[in-house]
Structures are given as structure tokens and as C-alpha cells.
Design a protein around this motif. Structure first.
Motif, short mmCIF file in Angstrom:
data_model
loop_
_atom_site.label_atom_id
_atom_site.label_comp_id
_atom_site.label_asym_id
_atom_site.label_seq_id
_atom_site.Cartn_x
_atom_site.Cartn_y
_atom_site.Cartn_z
N THR A 318 -7.97 -12.14 15.58
CA THR A 318 -7.19 -11.22 16.40
C THR A 318 -7.39 -9.78 15.91
O THR A 318 -7.85 -9.55 14.78
CB THR A 318 -5.70 -11.54 16.35
N GLN A 319 -7.01 -8.85 16.75
CA GLN A 319 -7.09 -7.44 16.36
C GLN A 319 -6.23 -7.18 15.13
O GLN A 319 -6.66 -6.48 14.20
CB GLN A 319 -6.63 -6.56 17.51
N ALA A 320 -5.03 -7.73 15.10
CA ALA A 320 -4.13 -7.48 13.97
C ALA A 320 -4.74 -8.00 12.67
O ALA A 320 -4.72 -7.31 11.64
CB ALA A 320 -2.78 -8.15 14.23
N GLU A 321 -5.28 -9.22 12.71
CA GLU A 321 -5.91 -9.77 11.50
C GLU A 321 -7.08 -8.91 11.04
O GLU A 321 -7.22 -8.61 9.84
CB GLU A 321 -6.40 -11.19 11.78
N LEU A 322 -7.89 -8.51 12.00
CA LEU A 322 -9.09 -7.74 11.65
C LEU A 322 -8.73 -6.38 11.09
O LEU A 322 -9.26 -5.95 10.06
CB LEU A 322 -9.97 -7.60 12.90
N PHE A 323 -7.80 -5.69 11.73
CA PHE A 323 -7.47 -4.34 11.27
C PHE A 323 -6.68 -4.36 9.96
O PHE A 323 -6.80 -3.44 9.15
CB PHE A 323 -6.71 -3.59 12.37
N ASN A 324 -5.85 -5.37 9.76
CA ASN A 324 -5.16 -5.51 8.47
C ASN A 324 -6.17 -5.68 7.34
O ASN A 324 -6.02 -5.12 6.25
CB ASN A 324 -4.19 -6.68 8.50
N LEU A 325 -7.21 -6.48 7.62
CA LEU A 325 -8.25 -6.67 6.61
C LEU A 325 -9.00 -5.36 6.34
O LEU A 325 -9.27 -5.02 5.18
CB LEU A 325 -9.23 -7.76 7.08
N CYS A 326 -9.31 -4.63 7.41
CA CYS A 326 -10.00 -3.34 7.25
C CYS A 326 -9.16 -2.39 6.40
O CYS A 326 -9.68 -1.69 5.52
CB CYS A 326 -10.29 -2.73 8.61
N ASP A 327 -7.86 -2.36 6.67
CA ASP A 327 -6.98 -1.49 5.89
C ASP A 327 -6.98 -1.90 4.42
O ASP A 327 -7.01 -1.04 3.52
CB ASP A 327 -5.56 -1.54 6.44
N ARG A 328 -6.96 -3.18 4.18
CA ARG A 328 -6.92 -3.69 2.80
C ARG A 328 -8.16 -3.27 2.01
O ARG A 328 -8.05 -2.91 0.83
CB ARG A 328 -6.81 -5.22 2.85
N PHE A 329 -9.32 -3.28 2.64
CA PHE A 329 -10.55 -2.97 1.92
C PHE A 329 -10.96 -1.50 2.00
O PHE A 329 -11.65 -1.00 1.11
CB PHE A 329 -11.71 -3.83 2.46
N LEU A 330 -10.53 -0.80 3.04
CA LEU A 330 -11.07 0.53 3.29
C LEU A 330 -10.06 1.66 3.12
O LEU A 330 -10.46 2.82 3.09
CB LEU A 330 -11.65 0.60 4.71
N VAL A 331 -8.79 1.35 3.02
CA VAL A 331 -7.77 2.40 2.98
C VAL A 331 -7.02 2.44 1.65
O VAL A 331 -6.64 3.51 1.18
CB VAL A 331 -6.76 2.22 4.14
N VAL A 332 -6.79 1.30 1.03
CA VAL A 332 -5.92 1.21 -0.14
C VAL A 332 -6.41 2.10 -1.28
O VAL A 332 -5.65 2.87 -1.87
CB VAL A 332 -5.79 -0.25 -0.61
N ASP A 333 -7.72 2.02 -1.60
CA ASP A 333 -8.27 2.82 -2.70
C ASP A 333 -9.07 3.98 -2.12
O ASP A 333 -10.20 3.80 -1.66
CB ASP A 333 -9.16 1.95 -3.59
N THR A 334 -8.50 5.16 -2.13
CA THR A 334 -9.14 6.32 -1.49
C THR A 334 -10.28 6.89 -2.32
O THR A 334 -10.95 7.83 -1.88
CB THR A 334 -8.10 7.42 -1.24
N THR A 335 -10.49 6.37 -3.53
CA THR A 335 -11.58 6.89 -4.38
C THR A 335 -12.90 6.16 -4.13
O THR A 335 -13.95 6.64 -4.55
CB THR A 335 -11.23 6.75 -5.87
N GLN A 336 -12.86 5.03 -3.47
CA GLN A 336 -14.08 4.25 -3.27
C GLN A 336 -14.91 4.83 -2.13
O GLN A 336 -14.38 5.37 -1.16
CB GLN A 336 -13.74 2.79 -2.98
N THR A 337 -16.22 4.70 -2.27
CA THR A 337 -17.13 5.25 -1.27
C THR A 337 -18.06 4.17 -0.72
O THR A 337 -18.26 3.12 -1.34
CB THR A 337 -17.98 6.39 -1.86
N PHE A 338 -18.60 4.46 0.40
CA PHE A 338 -19.54 3.59 1.10
C PHE A 338 -20.87 3.60 0.35
O PHE A 338 -21.35 4.66 -0.07
CB PHE A 338 -19.73 4.15 2.52
N ALA A 339 -21.48 2.46 0.17
CA ALA A 339 -22.75 2.38 -0.54
C ALA A 339 -23.85 3.11 0.24
O ALA A 339 -23.85 3.12 1.47
CB ALA A 339 -23.14 0.92 -0.76
#
Length: 346
Positions: A318-339
Motif C-alpha cells: 500500500t501507499q502507507a506501507e511504502l511511504f512509511n518505509l521511505c521515511d524510515r530509510f531516507l528521512v530519519v538520518d539527515t546526514t546520510q547521502t545517496f551513493a
């Protein structure tokens, strides 16, 4: 010599964004490189050239309105080549003439599509089995497209490279203005080693600029391919889906500048843009999630080295599952960068 100074049969190629640098192009990808995606890519650093999805040409075909919109409604300021695919010479000529009535950068003939449903009809990559047919098609289209560039996208061959040099000679005979060359055969599809040495052979043999295509997954890889092949530029397909910053990163690398890091939060914003397709209100959630996953399959390869995001993303429904996962990996740590390149082994 500057790319802008390459003289063609009758016309010049459209001017590049940066005259001192090799060309960059977004490869045509069916169901991806529509008007909306061109506009999205343009937000992150546009390539020099866009190519449309292919206009399918046969006895009953008409110009596809949604593909035509990527020409007529395109406000990216970048030149757009209209790509055709077919094998019926009269209908290819008719379609090319119709396309020349629009504001296109040129007409591009697809001679490399590896989809079985296409090549079994002797179109796309299937044309590489018949150099005699290619000779006739290029001759007729060269006459029909006489006031703007006529370009070709092709592969090294169908099953092997037996016809490779013969077709390159046809590229010269008919004064093709630009050749985009994927360094695999049709039956290789998108697997196995890309033969950049044969792209270098093409660069030496043909009289027009060559765009090197095939597995150009990072700026560093683009520079390596340019050095190895001597090509006039690079054409990037699937890896521009995963990394829309790649064209700007290539330019930074060519200028010997440090490549600006992309925070993962910006990747999250890119995913939001991808979710907001113009047709979104009319698409069921499940189908919309599935379409976004097509993009995320490439994005995820540069998110974490263990491939955890990729694996969990594929399990969401679902959209909710997918976006929650995206937030978990892409938003929580603002110091991480894309390879800067996809993690190997993911």
C-alpha cells in the motif's frame, strides 16, 4: 572539436547545454520517458537531448497523442528527438514526414529494441537481421527527413555481431547525423558485459557523432566510457531513473569538480515527485504503487549497501506501507547521502 561543430549531411545537431563538454542524452524508454518524466528529470539537471518513447509505425498507426505531448507541450527548453519504430517503409516515411511538421530536434529510428514482441515482427532490433532492409529504410528516410537531423539508435547486432560493420557502413552511406549505440546484442537484452571496444570501433568507422549507451551507472563510469570509446557523448537510460542527478554529476566530473553529495532527504522528495503522476487520480492505488516500484527498483540500489531497503520495498503493498518505509530509510538520518554509484552486490 566541439560537439556543436559536427557538420551533418545537411543540418547541424541542436546545440548542447555546454559547448565545451561531451553530449548527454536521456535514452528513450517505453512507459518511462514521457512528458512528465522529462519534466521531472529537468528539475535535477537536464541532459542535452531527450528522445521520446517510440511511435509505433504500421499500416493502421497514428501519432500517439500522449507521446506527441512530450514534443508539443515540452517546456524543458531541451531538444526532443522523435523516435519511430517499425518495418513498413511507406508508413515509416509517412510518419517521419508527419513528425517533421512539429518542433522536433530530429527523427530517430529504433533499430535496437530487444522486446521479443517487437523483434519477432522484424521491427526494432529485428531489423539488424536484414541489412538489405536497413539499407532501403535508411535511404527512404534520409530523403524524407532532409531539413533536420535523422538519427539512429541500434545495438551491436541481433544474436551476434556478424552484421555490425555492414550496418555501420550503411550509416555512412545514408549520412546519418547521430548514432546512439548500445554495446550489447538484441538477445543480450540488458544482461552481460557491454562491449565498449566495439563502440570505439563504431566511433572510428562512422562519419557522425556516436553516443555510447549501455550500463552507464555513474559519472565515473561515464568518464571511463568516454575515454575508452572516444564517443561524442553518453546516453543514459535505466540509471537516470535511479539517479536523476546523473547528468549534472557527469558534467561536474568532466570539469574535474567535486560531485555535490545528494542527501537522502532529497531522494525522498524525488520519490514524492514520481508519485504525483498526472494520471494519478485515475489509477488504482495498487497499480500506482506497482508503477512507483519500477522506479524504486533502481533508486534502492544506491540507498544502502546491504540492500535492506530494496528487499523491504518490494514487500510493501500500500501507499502507507511504502511511504512509511521511505521515511524510515531516507528521512530519519539527515546526514546520510545517496551513493554516487549503485552498491555492488545489491
Amino acid at each position: 572539436m566541439s560537439n556543436a561543430l559536427y557538420f551533418m549531411s545537411q543540418v547541424l545537431l541542436p546545440q548542447s547545454l555546454h559547448l565545451d563538454l561531451p553530449l548527454t542524452a536521456l535514452a528513450p524508454m517505453q512507459d518511462v520517458t514521457n512528458l512528465w518524466f522529462m519534466k521531472v528529470i529537468n528539475q535535477y539537471g537536464s541532459p542535452d537531448y531527450f528522445f521520446t518513447e517510440y511511435f509505433r509505425v504500421n499500416e493502421t498507426s497514428r501519432l500517439n497523442p500522449s507521446i506527441l505531448a512530450s514534443i508539443t507541450e515540452n517546456d524543458t527548453s531541451r531538444p526532443v528527438f522523435a523516435q519511430m519504430m517499425g518495418e513498413s517503409i511507406p508508413h515509416l516515411v509517412k510518419t517521419a514526414q508527419e513528425l517533421c511538421g512539429y518542433n522536433i530536434a530530429g527523427v530517430d529510428l529504433n533499430m535496437g529494441c530487444p522486446a521479443p514482441r517487437i523483434y519477432r515482427k522484424k521491427a526494432g532490433g529485428g531489423l539488424l537481421l536484414s541489412p538489405e532492409k536497413v539499407d532501403r529504410i535508411l535511404g527512404e528516410l534520409r530523403q524524407a527527413v532532409n531539413d533536420r537531423p535523422f538519427t539512429v539508435k541500434m545495438r551491436l547486432g541481433f544474436e551476434n555481431t556478424d552484421t555490425f560493420y555492414q550496418i555501420l557502413d550503411l550509416i555512412n552511406r545514408h549520412k546519418i547525423d547521430l548514432l546512439s549505440l548500445h554495446g550489447r546484442t538484441v538477445l543480450d537484452r540488458y544482461h552481460g558485459r557491454v562491449n565498449y571496444d566495439l563502440i570505439a570501433e563504431a566511433v572510428r568507422r562512422v562519419n557522425c557523432p556516436v553516443l555510447a549507451n549501455g550500463n552507464i551507472y555513474s559519472a565515473a563510469q561515464a568518464l571511463s566510457v568516454l575515454a575508452q570509446t572516444g564517443a561524442a557523448g553518453v546516453m543514459v537510460g535505466r540509471w537516470a531513473i535511479g539517479n536523476p542527478w546523473i547528468f549534472e554529476q557527469i558534467r561536474q566530473a568532466l570539469r574535474l569538480e567535486a560531485i555535490a553529495p545528494v542527501p537522502l532527504i532529497e531522494v525522498r522528495k524525488y520519490i514524492d515527485r514520481l508519485w504525483q503522476t498526472p494520471a494519478a487520480p485515475n489509477i488504482p492505488e495498487r497499480a500506482r504503487v506497482g508503477y512507483l516500484k519500477m522506479f524504486l527498483n533502481y533508486i534502492a540500489l544506491s540507498v544502502d549497501s546491504e540492500g535492506v531497503f530494496l528487499r523491504l520495498m518490494r514487500q510493501t503493498q500500500t501507499q502507507a506501507e511504502l511511504f512509511n518505509l521511505c521515511d524510515r530509510f531516507l528521512v530519519v538520518d539527515t546526514t546520510q547521502t545517496f551513493a554516487l554509484a549503485p552498491y555492488s552486490g545489491v
